[in-house]
Design a protein around this motif. Structure first.
Motif, PDB file in Angstrom:
ATOM      1  N   THR A  42      12.782  -0.097  -3.019  1.00 61.09           N
ATOM      2  CA  THR A  42      12.849  -0.850  -4.101  1.00 61.09           C
ATOM      3  C   THR A  42      11.442  -1.496  -4.405  1.00 61.09           C
ATOM      4  OG1 THR A  42      14.955  -0.921  -4.476  1.00 61.09           O
ATOM      5  CG2 THR A  42      13.827  -2.766  -5.469  1.00 61.09           C
ATOM      6  N   ALA A  43      11.065  -2.220  -3.304  1.00 63.09           N
ATOM      7  CA  ALA A  43       9.650  -3.041  -3.419  1.00 63.09           C
ATOM      8  C   ALA A  43       8.427  -1.899  -3.707  1.00 63.09           C
ATOM      9  CB  ALA A  43       9.692  -3.852  -2.056  1.00 63.09           C
ATOM     10  N   VAL A  44       8.347  -0.926  -2.912  1.00 64.36           N
ATOM     11  CA  VAL A  44       7.266  -0.019  -3.284  1.00 64.36           C
ATOM     12  C   VAL A  44       7.179   0.566  -4.355  1.00 64.36           C
ATOM     13  CG1 VAL A  44       6.307   1.827  -2.639  1.00 64.36           C
ATOM     14  CG2 VAL A  44       6.884   0.327  -0.581  1.00 64.36           C
ATOM     15  N   ASN A  45       8.476   0.958  -4.977  1.00 64.96           N
ATOM     16  CA  ASN A  45       8.546   1.566  -6.281  1.00 64.96           C
ATOM     17  C   ASN A  45       8.372   0.831  -7.497  1.00 64.96           C
ATOM     18  OD1 ASN A  45       8.814   4.596  -5.513  1.00 64.96           O
ATOM     19  ND2 ASN A  45      10.809   4.029  -4.607  1.00 64.96           N
ATOM     20  N   ARG A  46       8.854  -0.665  -7.116  1.00 67.02           N
ATOM     21  CA  ARG A  46       8.563  -1.423  -8.121  1.00 67.02           C
ATOM     22  C   ARG A  46       7.163  -1.686  -8.544  1.00 67.02           C
ATOM     23  NH1 ARG A  46      10.779  -7.607  -8.237  1.00 67.02           N
ATOM     24  NH2 ARG A  46      12.907  -6.575  -8.577  1.00 67.02           N
ATOM     25  N   LEU A  47       6.318  -1.781  -7.404  1.00 66.54           N
ATOM     26  CA  LEU A  47       4.741  -1.974  -7.513  1.00 66.54           C
ATOM     27  C   LEU A  47       4.351  -0.979  -8.141  1.00 66.54           C
ATOM     28  CD1 LEU A  47       4.398  -3.859  -4.142  1.00 66.54           C
ATOM     29  CD2 LEU A  47       4.140  -4.897  -6.348  1.00 66.54           C
ATOM     30  N   LEU A  48       4.715   0.173  -7.574  1.00 68.62           N
ATOM     31  CA  LEU A  48       3.970   1.385  -8.105  1.00 68.62           C
ATOM     32  C   LEU A  48       4.069   1.583  -9.800  1.00 68.62           C
ATOM     33  CD1 LEU A  48       4.426   4.137  -5.395  1.00 68.62           C
ATOM     34  CD2 LEU A  48       2.445   2.777  -5.962  1.00 68.62           C
ATOM     35  N   ILE A  49       5.681   1.158 -10.358  1.00 66.66           N
ATOM     36  CA  ILE A  49       5.692   1.258 -11.691  1.00 66.66           C
ATOM     37  C   ILE A  49       5.237   0.333 -12.439  1.00 66.66           C
ATOM     38  CG2 ILE A  49       7.811   1.088 -13.243  1.00 66.66           C
ATOM     39  CD1 ILE A  49       9.705   2.141 -11.169  1.00 66.66           C
ATOM     40  N   GLU A  50       5.066  -0.876 -11.852  1.00 66.33           N
ATOM     41  CA  GLU A  50       4.305  -2.023 -12.604  1.00 66.33           C
ATOM     42  C   GLU A  50       2.827  -1.664 -12.504  1.00 66.33           C
ATOM     43  OE1 GLU A  50       5.203  -5.612 -10.379  1.00 66.33           O
ATOM     44  OE2 GLU A  50       7.436  -5.724 -11.470  1.00 66.33           O
ATOM     45  N   ALA A  51       2.353  -0.847 -11.685  1.00 61.98           N
ATOM     46  CA  ALA A  51       0.836  -0.591 -11.831  1.00 61.98           C
ATOM     47  C   ALA A  51       0.597   0.632 -12.846  1.00 61.98           C
ATOM     48  CB  ALA A  51       0.303  -0.368 -10.452  1.00 61.98           C
ATOM     49  N   GLY A  52       1.737   1.246 -13.204  1.00 64.17           N
ATOM     50  CA  GLY A  52       1.503   2.326 -14.272  1.00 64.17           C
ATOM     51  C   GLY A  52       1.271   3.561 -13.291  1.00 64.17           C
ATOM     52  N   VAL A  86       4.354  -5.929   1.020  1.00 66.52           N
ATOM     53  CA  VAL A  86       3.966  -4.587   1.024  1.00 66.52           C
ATOM     54  C   VAL A  86       2.637  -4.419   1.205  1.00 66.52           C
ATOM     55  CG1 VAL A  86       4.015  -2.435  -0.185  1.00 66.52           C
ATOM     56  CG2 VAL A  86       5.902  -4.091  -0.739  1.00 66.52           C
ATOM     57  N   ARG A  87       2.091  -3.203   2.123  1.00 64.35           N
ATOM     58  CA  ARG A  87       1.052  -3.059   2.367  1.00 64.35           C
ATOM     59  C   ARG A  87       0.881  -1.357   2.687  1.00 64.35           C
ATOM     60  NH1 ARG A  87       1.323  -6.299   8.092  1.00 64.35           N
ATOM     61  NH2 ARG A  87       2.170  -4.640   9.293  1.00 64.35           N
ATOM     62  N   VAL A  88      -0.177  -0.827   2.491  1.00 66.74           N
ATOM     63  CA  VAL A  88      -0.499   0.590   2.833  1.00 66.74           C
ATOM     64  C   VAL A  88      -1.249   0.632   4.266  1.00 66.74           C
ATOM     65  CG1 VAL A  88      -2.037   2.671   2.358  1.00 66.74           C
ATOM     66  CG2 VAL A  88      -0.961   1.339   0.409  1.00 66.74           C
ATOM     67  N   ALA A  89      -0.637   1.210   5.159  1.00 61.31           N
ATOM     68  CA  ALA A  89      -1.221   1.428   6.275  1.00 61.31           C
ATOM     69  C   ALA A  89      -2.074   2.737   6.533  1.00 61.31           C
ATOM     70  CB  ALA A  89       0.025   1.438   7.364  1.00 61.31           C
ATOM     71  N   HIS A  90      -1.720   3.544   5.705  1.00 58.14           N
ATOM     72  CA  HIS A  90      -2.259   4.849   5.842  1.00 58.14           C
ATOM     73  C   HIS A  90      -2.221   5.579   4.763  1.00 58.14           C
ATOM     74  CE1 HIS A  90      -4.746   8.484   7.651  1.00 58.14           C
ATOM     75  NE2 HIS A  90      -3.314   9.158   7.049  1.00 58.14           N
ATOM     76  N   GLN A  91      -3.415   6.251   4.256  1.00 57.31           N
ATOM     77  CA  GLN A  91      -3.580   7.138   2.908  1.00 57.31           C
ATOM     78  C   GLN A  91      -4.166   8.207   3.362  1.00 57.31           C
ATOM     79  OE1 GLN A  91      -5.076   4.916  -0.435  1.00 57.31           O
ATOM     80  NE2 GLN A  91      -5.681   6.882  -1.437  1.00 57.31           N
ATOM     81  N   GLY A  92      -3.400   9.516   3.244  1.00 55.74           N
ATOM     82  CA  GLY A  92      -4.023  10.776   3.317  1.00 55.74           C
ATOM     83  C   GLY A  92      -4.157  11.345   1.934  1.00 55.74           C
ATOM     84  N   ARG A  93      -4.442  12.627   1.752  1.00 52.32           N
ATOM     85  CA  ARG A  93      -4.609  13.542   0.580  1.00 52.32           C
ATOM     86  C   ARG A  93      -3.501  13.320  -0.227  1.00 52.32           C
ATOM     87  NH1 ARG A  93      -3.073  18.269  -0.735  1.00 52.32           N
ATOM     88  NH2 ARG A  93      -2.375  18.780   1.319  1.00 52.32           N
ATOM     89  N   SER A  94      -2.203  13.503   0.377  1.00 48.37           N
ATOM     90  CA  SER A  94      -0.982  13.345  -0.466  1.00 48.37           C
ATOM     91  C   SER A  94       0.061  12.807  -0.115  1.00 48.37           C
ATOM     92  CB  SER A  94      -0.459  14.884  -0.817  1.00 48.37           C
ATOM     93  OG  SER A  94      -0.146  15.560   0.448  1.00 48.37           O
ATOM     94  N   SER A  95      -0.176  11.885   0.860  1.00 48.97           N
ATOM     95  CA  SER A  95       0.708  11.003   1.537  1.00 48.97           C
ATOM     96  C   SER A  95       0.146   9.697   1.859  1.00 48.97           C
ATOM     97  CB  SER A  95       1.138  11.678   3.223  1.00 48.97           C
ATOM     98  OG  SER A  95       0.205  11.512   3.847  1.00 48.97           O
ATOM     99  N   LEU A 140      -2.782   1.961  -4.987  1.00 49.10           N
ATOM    100  CA  LEU A 140      -2.694   1.655  -3.554  1.00 49.10           C
ATOM    101  C   LEU A 140      -4.027   0.840  -3.192  1.00 49.10           C
ATOM    102  CD1 LEU A 140      -2.174   5.754  -2.641  1.00 49.10           C
ATOM    103  CD2 LEU A 140      -0.557   3.693  -2.724  1.00 49.10           C
ATOM    104  N   LYS A 141      -5.054   0.967  -3.798  1.00 54.67           N
ATOM    105  CA  LYS A 141      -6.185   0.010  -3.385  1.00 54.67           C
ATOM    106  C   LYS A 141      -5.517  -1.501  -3.436  1.00 54.67           C
ATOM    107  CE  LYS A 141     -10.627  -1.157  -4.451  1.00 54.67           C
ATOM    108  NZ  LYS A 141     -11.928  -0.773  -5.183  1.00 54.67           N
TER     109      LYS A 141
END
Length: 145
Positions: A42-52, A86-95, A140-141
């Motif tokens: 819920t936390a991650v998806n809410r942030l992604l939705i709010e960011a557009g 929430v934080r991003v620990a690793h960002q790949g090409r599609s993950s 993600l930034k």
């Protein structure tokens, strides 16, 4: 191997306030384990939705969870409020590996810390995207320490 330790609030760049529900408690009087994973999602998806970035109903790109993990340090229970860091620990090409700390309202240390990995795929083909769309990259930034 060292025993995992709880994170402090300053380990997370963004927070989402969440509420617990009566039905989240289990027979032992605390949140059932599966609820922690639901709060992460819920936390991650809410942030992604709010960011557009995430359009759950019609977006061409969706995230599928391919890995999850949680360490428990203290119990949470209804009617506690929860702050999800929430934080991003690793960002790949599609993950992306998201790390989430669940804090009881007003607590300095997380009660639980976990992660999950989203692989971003084309909604129709379910194949990984060649690269993340710009809206995701921007969102993600803001979650990267």
């Amino acid at each position: 191997m060292m025993r995992p330790q709880p994170d402090a609030r300053n380990a997370y760049p963004r927070f989402v306030s969440l509420t617990t529900r009566w039905m989240d408690n289990d027979a032992y009087g605390h949140l059932n384990n599966v609820v922690y994973y639901s709060l992460f999602d819920t936390a991650v998806n809410r942030l992604l939705i709010e960011a557009g970035a995430l359009d759950i109903h019609g977006g061409a790109v969706i995230g599928l969870v391919v890995e999850t993990h949680c360490n428990f340090f203290e119990s949470l229970a209804f009617p506690q409020g929860v702050d999800a860091g929430v934080r991003v620990a690793h960002q790949g090409r599609s993950s992306v590996r998201y790390e989430i700390g669940l804090f009881a309202e007003g607590s300095d240390l997380c009660a639980a810390r976990g992660h999950f990995v989203h692989v971003y795929v084309d909604r129709d083909s379910r194949r990984p995207v060649a690269e993340l769309p710009l809206a995701y990259l921007s969102a993600l930034k803001a979650l990267t320490p």
